[in-house]
Design an enzyme around this catalytic site. Structure first.
Site, PDB file in Angstrom:
ATOM      1  N   LYS A   9      -6.150  45.495  26.056  1.00  0.00           N
ATOM      2  CA  LYS A   9      -7.309  46.387  26.092  1.00  0.00           C
ATOM      3  C   LYS A   9      -6.877  47.859  26.189  1.00  0.00           C
ATOM      4  CE  LYS A   9     -11.168  47.067  29.296  1.00  0.00           C
ATOM      5  NZ  LYS A   9     -10.737  48.386  29.736  1.00  0.00           N
ATOM      6  N   LYS A  14      -0.541  49.786  27.978  1.00  0.00           N
ATOM      7  CA  LYS A  14       0.382  49.313  26.927  1.00  0.00           C
ATOM      8  C   LYS A  14       1.422  50.373  26.571  1.00  0.00           C
ATOM      9  CE  LYS A  14      -2.630  48.657  23.765  1.00  0.00           C
ATOM     10  NZ  LYS A  14      -3.756  49.010  24.610  1.00  0.00           N
ATOM     11  N   LYS A  40      -5.482  57.543  19.981  1.00  0.00           N
ATOM     12  CA  LYS A  40      -5.007  58.637  20.858  1.00  0.00           C
ATOM     13  C   LYS A  40      -3.607  59.119  20.434  1.00  0.00           C
ATOM     14  CE  LYS A  40      -5.202  57.096  25.175  1.00  0.00           C
ATOM     15  NZ  LYS A  40      -5.257  55.654  25.117  1.00  0.00           N
ATOM     16  N   ASP A 123      -8.534  46.602  20.606  1.00  0.00           N
ATOM     17  CA  ASP A 123      -9.977  46.771  20.807  1.00  0.00           C
ATOM     18  C   ASP A 123     -10.743  46.410  19.549  1.00  0.00           C
ATOM     19  OD1 ASP A 123     -10.357  47.469  23.376  1.00  0.00           O
ATOM     20  OD2 ASP A 123     -10.256  49.623  23.046  1.00  0.00           O
TER      21      ASP A 123
END
Ligand code: SF4
Length: 268
Positions: A9, A14, A40, A123
């Site tokens: 998630k 991660k 990101k 996601d």
């Protein structure tokens, strides 16, 4: 060449885990490449001492004749860092960023080394998350989760994807194990270990919540570099060793939602 993908998630840690793993592999003298695929595009930032490297997609929009130095940047320990990139967060690119990245790196013959670490968003907003698994790049998947229901839910969904994709001839992905990135919840270690067992796998490491992680991030480094003698650095080193020695790769069986929720309740 080992090709390892970390899934989980958004916000579960991660990138921190991947960057520290890459740093630990590099410390062992391995030739490492880390490919981040996340809107990101901050997967490799700590390896790059806080530098936001340009993404493959950004570079492709700007010019056609890209060279290796335009998309592959050398970070801590000689780790070769790549950010796939994509559109604004929350929109997703249906895999365009990661597909373009694979194509370009293959054209450049840059997909080599001892270990390639893929740090991939798991996601639903991001349509491309299965790409590294689908086309036979990522052979080993590690799920990063905490004991929180939503992160277990995401990990469970990724199990479904692995099971489905493992039936395709081009996919070679298997689950190598579950990494618990602790949120300091009660019974979290037991819950995640039991979850791993129920999906037909095992918990390969419990990463405690530790101030060393924030301290390293503020200083724009991995824990391995910033606090090499800390117990947390040793946790990442142990995880790297466990992954290198791991040959127990399985096709997982996802839990149904009721079972997952019942499991989470049992460890409250
Ligand atoms: S699939 Fe696309 S949007 Fe999703 S994280 Fe990768 S590059 Fe970004």
């Amino acid at each position: 060449m080992r090709q390892i993908a970390l899934y989980g998630k958004g916000g579960i840690g991660k990138s921190t885990t991947s960057a520290n793993l890459s740093a630990a592999f590099a410390e062992k003298g391995l030739d490492v490449m880390q490919i981040g695929c996340d809107p990101k595009h901050d997967s490799t930032r700590m390896l790059m001492h806080g530098r936001w490297i340009p993404t493959v997609l950004e570079q492709m929009y700007e010019r056609k004749d890209l060279e290796m130095d335009d998309v592959i940047f050398t970070g801590f320990g000689g780790v070769r860092c790549v950010e796939a990139g994509g559109p604004e967060p929350g929109i997703g690119c249906a895999g365009r960023g990661i597909i373009a990245t694979f194509q370009l790196l293959e054209k450049m013959k840059a997909l080599h080394g001892d270990v390639v670490v893929y740090d991939v968003l798991g996601d639903v907003v991001c349509g491309g998350f299965a790409m590294p698994m689908r086309d036979g790049y990522a052979q080993e998947v590690y799920l990063v989760t905490s004991g929180e229901l939503m992160s277990l839910y995401a990990a469970n969904n990724i199990c479904k994807a692995i099971a489905r994709l493992s039936q395709r001839s081009t996919a070679r992905c298997r689950l190598g194990g579950v990494i618990c990135n602790s949120k300091n919840m009660d019974n979290e270690r037991e819950l995640v270990a039991e979850f791993a067992k129920r999906i037909g796998s095992k918990m390969v490491e419990f990463v405690p919540r530790d101030k060393a992680v924030q301290a390293a991030e503020v200083n724009q480094m991995t824990v391995i570099e910033h606090a090499p003698t800390s117990p947390q650095a040793d946790v990442y080193r142990r995880l790297a060793g466990t992954i290198l020695a791991n040959d127990d790769l399985r096709i997982p069986t996802a839990l149904d939602l009721d079972e997952l929720e019942k499991l989470a309740r049992a460890y409250l």
